[in-house]
Write an enzyme that holds these catalytic residues in place. Structure first.
Site, PDB file in Angstrom:
ATOM      1  N   SER A   1     153.549   5.727  96.215  1.00  0.00           N
ATOM      2  CA  SER A   1     154.349   6.315  95.149  1.00  0.00           C
ATOM      3  C   SER A   1     154.000   7.795  95.058  1.00  0.00           C
ATOM      4  O   SER A   1     153.953   8.501  96.064  1.00  0.00           O
ATOM      5  CB  SER A   1     154.098   5.576  93.832  1.00  0.00           C
ATOM      6  OG  SER A   1     154.865   6.129  92.788  1.00  0.00           O
TER       7      SER A   1
ATOM      8  N   TYR B   1     163.883  12.217  92.630  1.00  0.00           N
ATOM      9  CA  TYR B   1     162.652  11.711  93.232  1.00  0.00           C
ATOM     10  C   TYR B   1     161.879  10.846  92.242  1.00  0.00           C
ATOM     11  O   TYR B   1     161.432   9.738  92.564  1.00  0.00           O
ATOM     12  CB  TYR B   1     161.800  12.894  93.691  1.00  0.00           C
ATOM     13  CG  TYR B   1     160.571  12.549  94.481  1.00  0.00           C
ATOM     14  CD1 TYR B   1     160.670  12.086  95.792  1.00  0.00           C
ATOM     15  CD2 TYR B   1     159.295  12.716  93.940  1.00  0.00           C
ATOM     16  CE1 TYR B   1     159.521  11.783  96.528  1.00  0.00           C
ATOM     17  CE2 TYR B   1     158.157  12.420  94.673  1.00  0.00           C
ATOM     18  CZ  TYR B   1     158.274  11.958  95.967  1.00  0.00           C
ATOM     19  OH  TYR B   1     157.142  11.662  96.695  1.00  0.00           O
TER      20      TYR B   1
ATOM     21  N   LYS C   1     160.795   6.876  92.338  1.00  0.00           N
ATOM     22  CA  LYS C   1     159.387   6.483  92.296  1.00  0.00           C
ATOM     23  C   LYS C   1     159.052   5.687  91.040  1.00  0.00           C
ATOM     24  O   LYS C   1     158.234   4.751  91.093  1.00  0.00           O
ATOM     25  CB  LYS C   1     158.496   7.728  92.403  1.00  0.00           C
ATOM     26  CG  LYS C   1     158.558   8.434  93.750  1.00  0.00           C
ATOM     27  CD  LYS C   1     158.065   7.553  94.894  1.00  0.00           C
ATOM     28  CE  LYS C   1     157.940   8.326  96.205  1.00  0.00           C
ATOM     29  NZ  LYS C   1     157.473   7.476  97.317  1.00  0.00           N
TER      30      LYS C   1
END
Length: 284
Positions: free
Chosen positions: A139, A153, A157
């Site tokens: 992660s 992003y 994640k």
């Protein structure tokens, strides 16, 4: 090969995936190193050709479920098992939310969230059959701490972490563990043009902040404080331990960020504690 544990890592053609493959080989694992170009993967890991006794390189685009299933089958055909999966492959689409196109936002989630889902979906039947295994997903600090310019992003994640936390109790009865790895800033290829795409500036209100952010991040590339080879070695040490952690913050900056987020959550829970606790039915 029965005595060797088998580790499959995605995105092994460069960056952290390459270092993880190397560290696993050095620690005595049989390694299935995957990437879109197996030749480049073999070259990155330091092997000429696509096979040695302990290494198999396989083509894999993590967004392709059939390709993930084929890669897993190749691993089983070669080594008979998969003990550790490291979901590492990913990219970075950066920019302010309004300037990231819907197509690019979706593509970011497709790679960084659905990619690990695809590979894990293909691996789990093998691990269940052995009643053992470890699923590791790389992660980021952005997986628990949102920040401007990282909305796509971070969305991927954050989703990755929620999925992993939920997956853990589902597969624990089969002897399969999970681990989330949250790196801080490491000197990988993440901020290079090969891995990072910046949204095309289109809104004047964001123009100056975009310019400053892109300049700062471009200047940071190749100068990050973390050593990915050390991360890889530490990760392989944890993978081989009797009790791999459910979550590992990798790097002093990641530890600090996790502590900051924990303090913020506790403060937010406490600020409106009385109001939050007053919402039950009167007859409850």
């Amino acid at each position: 090969m029965a005595e060797k544990k088998v580790l499959l890592v995605t995105g092994a053609g460069r960056g952290m995936g390459m270092d993880i493959a190397k560290a696993a080989l050095a620690a005595g694992y049989a390694v299935v190193a995957t990437g879109r170009d197996p030749g480049k993967v073999a070259q990155a890991v330091g092997v000429t050709g696509n096979r040695t006794d302990d290494l198999l390189t396989v083509r894999l685009d993590v967004t392709d479920l059939a390709g993930a299933q084929a890669a897993v089958q190749a691993a089983v055909d070669r080594f008979g098992r998969i003990d550790v999966l490291v979901n590492n492959a990913g990219n970075f689409i950066a920019g302010f939310f309004e300037e990231i196109t819907p197509e690019d936002f979706r593509a970011q989630v497709e790679t960084n969230l659905f990619g690990p889902l695809n590979v894990t979906r293909a691996v789990l039947p093998v691990m269940r059959g052995k009643r053992s295994g470890l699923v590791v997903s790389i992660s980021s600090v952005a997986g628990f701490l949102g920040a401007e310019f990282t909305s796509a992003y971070a969305a991927a994640k954050f989703g990755l972490e929620g999925w992993m936390e939920s997956l853990a109790p589902e597969i624990a009865p089969f002897g399969i563990r999970t681990m989330i790895v949250e790196p801080g800033f490491f000197r990988t290829d993440l901020l290079t043009p090969e891995s990072t795409s910046f949204a095309e500036p289109s809104i004047d209100d964001y123009a100056e902040r975009t310019r400053r952010t892109v300049t700062a991040w471009s200047g940071m590339s190749g100068r990050q404080g973390g050593d990915p080879a050390k991360l890889a070695a530490a990760l392989i040490e944890l993978v081989g331990s009797d009790e791999p952690p459910l979550r590992w913050a990798a790097g002093a900056d990641a530890v600090g960020a996790l502590e900051q987020k924990a303090e913020t959550l506790l403060e937010q829970a406490d600020t409106y504690r009385k109001l939050s606790s007053s919402l039950a039915h009167d007859d409850a």
